[in-house]
Design a protein around this motif. Structure first.
Motif, PDB file in Angstrom:
ATOM      1  N   GLN A 143       0.722  -1.105   0.053  1.00  0.00           N
ATOM      2  CA  GLN A 143      -0.055  -0.173   0.007  1.00  0.00           C
ATOM      3  C   GLN A 143       1.001   1.358   0.070  1.00  0.00           C
ATOM      4  O   GLN A 143       1.818   1.284   0.832  1.00  0.00           O
ATOM      5  N   ARG A 144       0.744   2.397  -0.641  1.00  0.00           N
ATOM      6  CA  ARG A 144       1.465   3.351  -0.975  1.00  0.00           C
ATOM      7  C   ARG A 144       0.902   4.612  -0.350  1.00  0.00           C
ATOM      8  O   ARG A 144      -0.451   4.919  -0.804  1.00  0.00           O
ATOM      9  N   VAL A 157       1.989  13.049  -6.199  1.00  0.00           N
ATOM     10  CA  VAL A 157       3.026  14.268  -5.911  1.00  0.00           C
ATOM     11  C   VAL A 157       3.316  14.133  -4.856  1.00  0.00           C
ATOM     12  O   VAL A 157       2.899  13.947  -3.770  1.00  0.00           O
ATOM     13  N   GLY A 158       4.858  14.347  -4.804  1.00  0.00           N
ATOM     14  CA  GLY A 158       5.566  14.421  -3.380  1.00  0.00           C
ATOM     15  C   GLY A 158       6.088  13.182  -3.214  1.00  0.00           C
ATOM     16  O   GLY A 158       6.144  12.015  -3.679  1.00  0.00           O
ATOM     17  N   ARG A 159       6.589  12.834  -1.726  1.00  0.00           N
ATOM     18  CA  ARG A 159       7.370  11.737  -1.185  1.00  0.00           C
ATOM     19  C   ARG A 159       6.170  10.753  -0.733  1.00  0.00           C
ATOM     20  O   ARG A 159       5.073  11.326  -0.402  1.00  0.00           O
ATOM     21  N   SER A 160       6.395   9.588  -0.636  1.00  0.00           N
ATOM     22  CA  SER A 160       5.653   8.409  -0.372  1.00  0.00           C
ATOM     23  C   SER A 160       6.409   7.312   0.337  1.00  0.00           C
ATOM     24  O   SER A 160       7.632   7.494   0.619  1.00  0.00           O
ATOM     25  N   PHE A 161       5.688   6.314   0.878  1.00  0.00           N
ATOM     26  CA  PHE A 161       6.090   5.419   1.473  1.00  0.00           C
ATOM     27  C   PHE A 161       5.123   4.050   1.344  1.00  0.00           C
ATOM     28  O   PHE A 161       4.101   4.343   1.192  1.00  0.00           O
ATOM     29  N   TYR A 162       5.674   2.868   1.693  1.00  0.00           N
ATOM     30  CA  TYR A 162       4.907   1.854   1.432  1.00  0.00           C
ATOM     31  C   TYR A 162       4.890   0.974   2.537  1.00  0.00           C
ATOM     32  O   TYR A 162       5.741   1.029   3.680  1.00  0.00           O
TER      33      TYR A 162
END
Length: 83
Positions: free
Chosen positions: A21-22, A36-41
């Protein structure tokens, strides 16, 4: 053709990108990735079995207070049930 591998921020295990899941945090608010921008999983196992650990990691990631941490728990449950 190889598929992208990503790492869960909770258990640090690597999995195929589509099995994770991001998410992202924008202005202290947890949401699905908006491209848009930074994400994590986060892996689905951690979303269902490690809620306290996930909330703690998200709290550290956002640098928020204890009240906001409780809100993350509520939002996280909503995202988890939808995804």
């Amino acid at each position: 053709m190889s598929q992208p591998i990503r790492m869960c921020i909770v258990c640090r295990e690597r999995s195929l990108q589509h099995s994770l899941q991001r998410l992202q945090i924008v202005d202290g608010e947890l949401m699905l990735f908006s491209k848009v921008g930074r994400s994590f999983y986060i892996c689905k196992a951690c979303m269902t079995n490690n809620e306290k650990k996930v909330v703690k990691i998200l709290n550290n990631k956002c640098k928020t207070n204890h009240k906001a941490m409780m809100e993350f728990g509520k939002i996280f449950k909503e995202i988890g049930s939808n995804g």
